[in-house]
Design a protein around this motif. Structure first.
Motif, PDB file in Angstrom:
ATOM      1  N   TRP A 118       0.851  -1.188   0.000  1.00 31.22           N
ATOM      2  CA  TRP A 118       0.000   0.000   0.000  1.00 31.22           C
ATOM      3  C   TRP A 118       0.881   1.230   0.000  1.00 31.22           C
ATOM      4  N   ARG A 119       0.455   2.256  -0.713  1.00 32.53           N
ATOM      5  CA  ARG A 119       1.185   3.521  -0.708  1.00 32.53           C
ATOM      6  C   ARG A 119       0.185   4.649  -0.852  1.00 32.53           C
ATOM      7  N   GLY A 120       0.386   5.737  -0.109  1.00 36.03           N
ATOM      8  CA  GLY A 120      -0.554   6.847  -0.198  1.00 36.03           C
ATOM      9  C   GLY A 120       0.050   8.130   0.344  1.00 36.03           C
ATOM     10  N   PRO A 121      -0.724   9.204   0.300  1.00 34.55           N
ATOM     11  CA  PRO A 121      -0.203  10.488   0.760  1.00 34.55           C
ATOM     12  C   PRO A 121       0.076  10.482   2.271  1.00 34.55           C
ATOM     13  N   ALA A 122       0.980  11.384   2.692  1.00 34.99           N
ATOM     14  CA  ALA A 122       1.317  11.491   4.119  1.00 34.99           C
ATOM     15  C   ALA A 122       0.241  12.300   4.817  1.00 34.99           C
ATOM     16  N   SER A 123      -0.848  11.652   5.150  1.00 29.49           N
ATOM     17  CA  SER A 123      -1.965  12.345   5.793  1.00 29.49           C
ATOM     18  C   SER A 123      -1.571  12.723   7.215  1.00 29.49           C
ATOM     19  N   PRO A 124      -2.173  13.809   7.721  1.00 31.78           N
ATOM     20  CA  PRO A 124      -1.837  14.232   9.083  1.00 31.78           C
ATOM     21  C   PRO A 124      -2.146  13.132  10.113  1.00 31.78           C
ATOM     22  N   LEU A 125      -1.344  13.035  11.128  1.00 31.78           N
ATOM     23  CA  LEU A 125      -1.531  12.086  12.225  1.00 31.78           C
ATOM     24  C   LEU A 125      -1.724  10.655  11.736  1.00 31.78           C
ATOM     25  N   ALA A 126      -0.939  10.288  10.742  1.00 25.23           N
ATOM     26  CA  ALA A 126      -0.973   8.915  10.239  1.00 25.23           C
ATOM     27  C   ALA A 126      -0.540   7.948  11.333  1.00 25.23           C
ATOM     28  N   THR A 127      -1.117   6.760  11.308  1.00 28.98           N
ATOM     29  CA  THR A 127      -0.757   5.755  12.316  1.00 28.98           C
ATOM     30  C   THR A 127      -0.141   4.531  11.624  1.00 28.98           C
ATOM     31  N   VAL A 128      -0.979   3.515  11.342  1.00 30.23           N
ATOM     32  CA  VAL A 128      -0.470   2.306  10.687  1.00 30.23           C
ATOM     33  C   VAL A 128      -1.156   2.153   9.327  1.00 30.23           C
ATOM     34  N   CYS A 129      -0.773   1.117   8.595  1.00 32.49           N
ATOM     35  CA  CYS A 129      -1.330   0.893   7.264  1.00 32.49           C
ATOM     36  C   CYS A 129      -2.854   0.768   7.332  1.00 32.49           C
ATOM     37  N   PRO A 130      -3.578   1.570   6.556  1.00 28.44           N
ATOM     38  CA  PRO A 130      -5.044   1.519   6.605  1.00 28.44           C
ATOM     39  C   PRO A 130      -5.602   0.188   6.097  1.00 28.44           C
ATOM     40  N   GLU A 131      -4.799  -0.575   5.387  1.00 30.77           N
ATOM     41  CA  GLU A 131      -5.302  -1.849   4.846  1.00 30.77           C
ATOM     42  C   GLU A 131      -4.989  -3.040   5.743  1.00 30.77           C
ATOM     43  N   CYS A 132      -3.764  -3.093   6.272  1.00 22.60           N
ATOM     44  CA  CYS A 132      -3.386  -4.301   7.019  1.00 22.60           C
ATOM     45  C   CYS A 132      -2.936  -4.044   8.446  1.00 22.60           C
ATOM     46  N   GLY A 133      -2.814  -2.766   8.843  1.00 24.48           N
ATOM     47  CA  GLY A 133      -2.419  -2.481  10.229  1.00 24.48           C
ATOM     48  C   GLY A 133      -0.942  -2.631  10.526  1.00 24.48           C
ATOM     49  N   LYS A 134      -0.133  -2.884   9.500  1.00 25.12           N
ATOM     50  CA  LYS A 134       1.318  -3.009   9.716  1.00 25.12           C
ATOM     51  C   LYS A 134       1.958  -1.612   9.742  1.00 25.12           C
ATOM     52  N   PRO A 135       3.214  -1.542  10.178  1.00 21.19           N
ATOM     53  CA  PRO A 135       3.886  -0.239  10.250  1.00 21.19           C
ATOM     54  C   PRO A 135       4.036   0.429   8.886  1.00 21.19           C
ATOM     55  N   LEU A 136       3.952   1.742   8.910  1.00 25.08           N
ATOM     56  CA  LEU A 136       4.159   2.559   7.713  1.00 25.08           C
ATOM     57  C   LEU A 136       5.580   3.113   7.681  1.00 25.08           C
ATOM     58  N   LEU A 137       6.112   3.285   6.504  1.00 23.69           N
ATOM     59  CA  LEU A 137       7.425   3.906   6.316  1.00 23.69           C
ATOM     60  C   LEU A 137       7.285   5.135   5.424  1.00 23.69           C
ATOM     61  N   ALA A 138       8.044   6.169   5.741  1.00 19.46           N
ATOM     62  CA  ALA A 138       8.053   7.373   4.900  1.00 19.46           C
ATOM     63  C   ALA A 138       8.911   7.125   3.663  1.00 19.46           C
ATOM     64  N   ARG A 139       8.429   7.583   2.512  1.00 22.56           N
ATOM     65  CA  ARG A 139       9.198   7.481   1.257  1.00 22.56           C
ATOM     66  C   ARG A 139       9.346   8.876   0.671  1.00 22.56           C
ATOM     67  N   TYR A 140      10.583   9.336   0.605  1.00 23.46           N
ATOM     68  CA  TYR A 140      10.847  10.698   0.149  1.00 23.46           C
ATOM     69  C   TYR A 140      11.000  10.735  -1.360  1.00 23.46           C
ATOM     70  N   ALA A 141      10.627  11.867  -1.924  1.00 23.16           N
ATOM     71  CA  ALA A 141      10.886  12.079  -3.347  1.00 23.16           C
ATOM     72  C   ALA A 141      12.386  12.045  -3.564  1.00 23.16           C
ATOM     73  N   THR A 142      12.831  11.266  -4.548  1.00 18.66           N
ATOM     74  CA  THR A 142      14.264  11.200  -4.821  1.00 18.66           C
ATOM     75  C   THR A 142      14.528  11.731  -6.217  1.00 18.66           C
ATOM     76  N   PRO A 143      15.710  12.275  -6.422  1.00 15.30           N
ATOM     77  CA  PRO A 143      16.060  12.718  -7.764  1.00 15.30           C
ATOM     78  C   PRO A 143      16.060  11.514  -8.711  1.00 15.30           C
TER      79      PRO A 143
END
Lengths: 384, 384
Positions: free
Chosen positions: B13-38
């Motif tokens: 799953w991947r989605g926007p960095a919504s405010p006060l994000a917690t865990v994956c909305p689909e499976c409840g597993k931890p979320l990781l931040a993914r930064y825009a890279t060149p």
């Protein structure tokens, strides 16, 4: 790399930096290191900061051109220094008129500002051949010596009153310090430590009994001035027991000024306890030395110093900087401690004392609106 | 300044960095931040380190291009990060064959590595509007949350087992944390904290229940690589409870590699206690997740985590880095603790565990002569 001589704090004696130097050979007063400075024509400008001062490496030893380390020598280091200078906002009342900052010395290797001094003193003495060290202390200096001696692979002998809190003893033991419990107060520990040094040849790193703890302490002020873009803060508020850090700050400012590396000047304020205020009393009586305080009583262990060897240097720093001295009662110090904790700063009572003092100094108009004022948090809340 | 999305640790799953994000909305597993890279063509080379990474300012937030902070936003900071990477020499035996270093996280504002994660999590959540925080903890995370909430001027609700040492409670209280004593173990505290969050809207910063503690933790590895001249160490040895720091280190290395900012790669080794070794067991059985450990027993509180939410991420980091996992008994950990103390490093038992593990890993040939190996000292000796 630095070359330096030693000068008596009185200014009446000057000589080479002999190995394992202690106090003035003529009068027994504290010695200060004097570095070779560029002459007037070669004076560097503030934009000519030495490269090594601004490199990425952490810690106080990057200021090595102003520390007692020669070419090719290595420091005994645990990463001391480079502590943060934190803004203090929203404290309310008069304090909001200031640009208030706190130098958080609790983030040093053993949790206190003593690390800087002991890193410098142990470094120099080990390079000069010392293998055994001794200090009388019931607090942070004991722990710091134990840590730096361990780091250097030499032995720390720590003379400590038998009623010292178990936590302090445990912390010295963590580093493998040799602990000698003494039935008596800290002054008795001092006598026993001096006798031990005399008998065994162990090097005594008691406050101002050797010239280099002050060199380490002065890096606090170097870092503050660096963090402010090589501009001196308008004032510092310093919790003053033995006063090594205050003397060091004054020395740092003078050395930067000599080299043309700092803009502005700093008024220095000593904070003591109403239960032990020899410097404040001497200041108010315009004395050049501080008679010992009888029956010292305060919960602030770091301020319970009835007679500081460097009294005349402290008073000179206050006078020549245009600063002053103020006594705070224990209850106000504790309120300050609590207030700093509520702003996220882990602090012991001496840190709280500086906040209480700043509030008082603003109220009486000594610290003025818009001034940049730096408090010193000398240790974190864990160390007591 | 950074822009980023959130991605489930599973990659599904991947989605926007919504405010006060917690865990994956689909499976409840931890979320990781993914930064825009060149993109590939614009990829920076190792000599193109962003200017702000190398400026004089202290602390982890100078890596802001890889942290969850947007243009114009300010971090909730107490000066965390920029801890020293200390050489460890002369330990004797097999260890002398290594270039051994220790990252001394005890020199953080509250004395542990938890500060990095809580600085990041509290920063992001406060910017997203949180005014109340909650965490279940009987240790360093409780203290760190109390400190950063105080710094931000918001409230920390700390659910803590009623048999927690008084020192931990006192430290939370120093920062004004709201302490809730719970009759029960840490898992009961976790349930109570979650219920409190659900009922009141307080933001829950439990390990891996939100995506940003890991972002703070990854700065440990950024600093290590920076200190080595943007070269990855050959191996790191990490005391692994919840494993946030290990996952963060792996993430940091990957993000630097994506940007072409690091040379070499790092094998990652997880250290656990023989009394609670779910990751080691899963590793030895080549599992992709770790079944919970029954009847966990160890003096190393930080390693007493029977079931880590990020188990699959820890195991993936070990596998993809070519590392491994090792269990150490408490007696060997305590010997390691003592040994580090005798080298001047203030450390708790988890730090000692890494030294004991390194000795073992050299003995069996897993760590090899001349390799640069970094141990993690996660907290100082004062915090227990």
């Amino acid at each position: 790399m630095a070359e330096w001589e030693l000068e008596c704090g009185t200014g009446d004696w000057r000589g080479p930096a002999s190995p394992l130097a202690t106090v003035c050979p003529e009068c027994g007063k504290p010695l200060l290191a004097r570095y070779a400075t560029p002459d007037g024509s070669a004076r560097t400008r503030p934009d000519q900061i030495p490269d090594e001062w601004t490199d990425r490496s952490r810690g106080m030893w990057r200021f090595r051109g102003m520390l007692p380390l020669r070419e090719g020598e290595e420091a005994v280091s645990l990463g001391e220094g480079s502590t943060p200078l934190l803004p203090l906002d929203g404290l309310g009342g008069e304090l909001d008129a200031l640009e208030l900052l706190i130098k958080d010395e609790g983030q040093n290797p053993t949790g206190s500002f003593k690390d800087r001094g002991l890193s410098a003193a142990v470094t120099r003495a080990v390079l000069d051949g010392a293998t055994d060290f001794v200090v009388p202390s019931a607090g942070n200096a004991a722990v710091a010596l134990a840590a730096y001696a361990a780091r250097a692979g030499v032995t720390a002998h720590i003379f400590i009153p038998s009623d010292t809190p178990a936590a302090v003893v445990a912390r010295c033991d963590h580093y493998g310090g040799e602990i000698v419990l003494v039935d008596g107060l800290i002054d008795e520990c001092g006598r026993r430590a001096a006798a031990f040094a005399h008998r065994t040849g162990a090097f005594n790193v008691s406050t101002l009994k050797e010239p280099y703890r002050i060199e380490g302490k002065k890096t606090m002020m170097l870092e503050i001035i660096e963090a402010l873009g090589w501009r001196a803060p308008d004032a510092i508020v310093y919790p003053t027991g033995g006063g090594t850090g205050l003397i060091g700050s004054w020395k740092a400012l003078g050395e930067l000024a000599e080299r043309g590396l700092v803009k502005g000047s700093t008024r220095m304020y000593a904070v003591q306890s109403t239960g032990c205020a020899p410097i404040v009393r001497a200041w108010s009586e315009s004395l050049e030395a501080a008679p010992p305080w009888e029956d010292a009583r305060t919960e602030a262990y770091g301020l319970r110093v009835p007679a500081a060897l460097g009294d005349f240097l402290i008073l000179r720093a206050l006078r020549s900087s245009g600063g002053g001295a103020i006594a705070i009662d224990d209850a106000s110090m504790l309120a300050g401690t609590r207030e700093l904790g509520r702003r996220g700063v882990s602090n012991a009572i001496e840190g709280g004392a500086t906040l209480a003092a700043a509030r008082r100094l603003v109220a009486v108009g000594t610290l003025r609106e818009g001034e940049t004022v730096v408090l010193f948090n000398t240790a974190n809340a864990l160390v007591y």
